[in-house]
Scaffold this active site. Structure first.
Site, PDB file in Angstrom:
ATOM      1  N   ARG A  29      19.345 -29.406  -6.969  1.00  0.00           N
ATOM      2  CA  ARG A  29      20.146 -29.323  -8.191  1.00  0.00           C
ATOM      3  C   ARG A  29      19.338 -28.770  -9.352  1.00  0.00           C
ATOM      4  O   ARG A  29      18.123 -28.920  -9.413  1.00  0.00           O
ATOM      5  CB  ARG A  29      20.735 -30.701  -8.554  1.00  0.00           C
ATOM      6  CG  ARG A  29      21.709 -31.218  -7.498  1.00  0.00           C
ATOM      7  CD  ARG A  29      22.410 -32.496  -7.899  1.00  0.00           C
ATOM      8  NE  ARG A  29      23.401 -32.866  -6.900  1.00  0.00           N
ATOM      9  CZ  ARG A  29      24.666 -32.446  -6.890  1.00  0.00           C
ATOM     10  NH1 ARG A  29      25.085 -31.635  -7.858  1.00  0.00           N
ATOM     11  NH2 ARG A  29      25.500 -32.812  -5.948  1.00  0.00           N
ATOM     12  N   GLU A  44       0.828  -1.201   0.000  1.00  0.00           N
ATOM     13  CA  GLU A  44       0.000   0.000   0.000  1.00  0.00           C
ATOM     14  C   GLU A  44       0.869   1.260   0.000  1.00  0.00           C
ATOM     15  O   GLU A  44       0.603   2.219  -0.738  1.00  0.00           O
ATOM     16  CB  GLU A  44      -0.925   0.010   1.223  1.00  0.00           C
ATOM     17  CG  GLU A  44      -1.893  -1.165   1.266  1.00  0.00           C
ATOM     18  CD  GLU A  44      -1.356  -2.344   2.042  1.00  0.00           C
ATOM     19  OE1 GLU A  44      -2.153  -3.027   2.703  1.00  0.00           O
ATOM     20  OE2 GLU A  44      -0.125  -2.609   1.982  1.00  0.00           O
ATOM     21  N   LEU A  83       9.937 -41.804   9.962  1.00  0.00           N
ATOM     22  CA  LEU A  83       9.877 -40.371  10.236  1.00  0.00           C
ATOM     23  C   LEU A  83       8.580 -39.774   9.704  1.00  0.00           C
ATOM     24  O   LEU A  83       7.955 -38.928  10.367  1.00  0.00           O
ATOM     25  CB  LEU A  83      11.076 -39.673   9.595  1.00  0.00           C
ATOM     26  CG  LEU A  83      11.267 -38.200   9.968  1.00  0.00           C
ATOM     27  CD1 LEU A  83      11.621 -38.070  11.442  1.00  0.00           C
ATOM     28  CD2 LEU A  83      12.348 -37.556   9.105  1.00  0.00           C
ATOM     29  N   ALA A  84       8.151 -40.205   8.525  1.00  0.00           N
ATOM     30  CA  ALA A  84       6.896 -39.711   7.968  1.00  0.00           C
ATOM     31  C   ALA A  84       5.731 -40.024   8.903  1.00  0.00           C
ATOM     32  O   ALA A  84       4.875 -39.171   9.175  1.00  0.00           O
ATOM     33  CB  ALA A  84       6.653 -40.335   6.601  1.00  0.00           C
ATOM     34  N   LEU A 106      21.021 -34.837  -0.303  1.00  0.00           N
ATOM     35  CA  LEU A 106      19.960 -33.885   0.066  1.00  0.00           C
ATOM     36  C   LEU A 106      20.273 -32.470  -0.415  1.00  0.00           C
ATOM     37  O   LEU A 106      20.137 -31.498   0.318  1.00  0.00           O
ATOM     38  CB  LEU A 106      19.724 -33.878   1.580  1.00  0.00           C
ATOM     39  CG  LEU A 106      19.265 -35.207   2.196  1.00  0.00           C
ATOM     40  CD1 LEU A 106      18.960 -35.023   3.670  1.00  0.00           C
ATOM     41  CD2 LEU A 106      18.062 -35.778   1.460  1.00  0.00           C
ATOM     42  N   THR A 141      17.395 -43.524   7.027  1.00  0.00           N
ATOM     43  CA  THR A 141      17.518 -43.149   5.618  1.00  0.00           C
ATOM     44  C   THR A 141      18.916 -42.633   5.315  1.00  0.00           C
ATOM     45  O   THR A 141      19.507 -42.970   4.283  1.00  0.00           O
ATOM     46  CB  THR A 141      16.477 -42.067   5.276  1.00  0.00           C
ATOM     47  OG1 THR A 141      15.170 -42.609   5.434  1.00  0.00           O
ATOM     48  CG2 THR A 141      16.648 -41.569   3.856  1.00  0.00           C
ATOM     49  N   GLY A 195      12.486 -41.485   6.271  1.00  0.00           N
ATOM     50  CA  GLY A 195      11.748 -42.493   5.515  1.00  0.00           C
ATOM     51  C   GLY A 195      10.379 -42.740   6.134  1.00  0.00           C
ATOM     52  O   GLY A 195       9.808 -41.853   6.771  1.00  0.00           O
TER      53      GLY A 195
END
Length: 341
Positions: A208, A51, A276-277, A205, A197, A273
């Site tokens: 890319r 604004e 954990l999920a 992890l 995992t 994995g």
């Protein structure tokens, strides 16, 4: 309002503040139409809100905003933070009408519409609200919370397997789906996996680009659990900061991430994995699910989600689909858990 949405998208997507756009309109004499006298959008934390930016643009154009209409994608704030309240700026400028897409759910900043109405300004809310909520993305469900927004990502066969019975899992999904998953990684602040995992798959992890090089911005790499990583683990190589959180409590993981020094963690991607999920789902700490599904059948092997302690279909975790996106031979289903009222 559609123009205000377009302006809002110019703001940074992963800023802690919402992306907001504003258009100032004045009736064009004798035409029954309106003309734009100013535009603005929020350019990131600490910068003028949309604004105020639109009012500055009107001044640069030599336009007087008195009596004009402000069309804003999010309800103008009524509090003082790093910048002043937008409601005050609009009132001082003499704005006569405000049109809003989404009312602000933040208890700290909400109430701007009522402040404006009390001062005699005409306020209309919920104009193209669904599009406005879509624009706000993950900011909307996380606002007012003291934890990051959590996305659970899975990549499975059509029968829900994440690996074959011999443990092999590369590659279930296609290169098209994997490229998309790397784009998702580049949008989050942290990727979370368990030690199982990390030790079994030795992932890097990283986010890319299409040519396989590291993206310019890398999320933190978070490993949950008590076991130590190997000294030569790929997680210790090039990429984002490695953070080890020695707990099995998902809530504690999020508390640790929210308190880290440096760049704030607003959005977390849980990649694996199954144990954990399941822990994040049981704790009610999953805000969104990204399920990549490949047209592949295994018939055996580990499932995407470990035991949730559910014994009846009536207790199932129900999801509401948000979108379905074909990715080569695969499909990405984005869904949000249905919260009990």
């Amino acid at each position: 309002m559609v123009r205000a949405f377009d302006l809002a998208r110019r703001g940074p997507e992963h800023d802690p503040n919402p992306r907001v756009g504003c258009v100032l309109l004045r009736p064009a004499e004798g035409t029954g139409r309106s003309t734009t006298i100013g535009e603005g959008w929020h350019r990131g934390a600490g910068t003028p809100h949309a604004e105020v930016a639109a009012l500055a643009d009107a001044a640069d154009r030599g336009e007087d905003p008195r009596g004009a209409t402000a069309v804003v994608t999010l309800e103008p704030c009524s509090h003082t933070g790093r910048t002043g309240p937008c409601t005050q700026a609009l009132l001082e400028a003499g704005i006569a009408r405000v049109v809003v897409a989404v009312q602000d759910p933040n208890p700290v900043a909400a109430g701007g519409a009522e402040v404006l109405r009390a001062a005699g300004v005409s306020v209309t809310t919920d104009v193209l609200a669904e599009q406005g909520r879509e624009l706000l993305g993950s900011w909307l469900p996380r606002v007012g919370r003291d934890r990051p927004f959590v996305t659970l990502k899975t990549a499975t066969t059509l029968d829900g397997r994440v690996a074959a019975s011999d443990g092999s899992s590369r590659w279930i999904t296609s290169p098209v789906a994997r490229r998309h998953a790397h784009e998702l990684r580049a949008q989050v602040d942290a990727i979370v996996v368990g030690t199982g995992t990390a030790l079994r798959d030795d992932p890097s992890l990283t986010a890319r680009t299409a040519d396989g090089t590291l993206a310019g911005t890398q999320p933190r790499r978070v490993v949950v659990g008590y076991r130590e990583l190997a000294s030569g683990a790929r997680l210790r190589g090039p990429g984002g900061e490695l953070v080890q959180v020695r707990t099995h409590d998902p809530a504690e993981v999020l508390r640790v991430l929210a308190s880290l020094d440096g760049a704030p963690v607003h959005r977390v991607l849980v990649e694996g994995g199954p144990t954990l999920a399941a822990a994040f789902l049981r704790a009610g700490l999953v805000d969104e699910v990204h399920a990549y599904v490949a047209p592949v059948l295994l018939g055996a092997g580990p499932a995407a989600i470990a035991d949730l302690g559910i014994t009846s279909i009536s207790a199932a975790v129900r999801l509401e689909p948000v979108s379905v996106l074909p990715l080569g031979p695969d499909v990405l289903v984005v869904a949000t858990p249905v919260r009990e009222v």
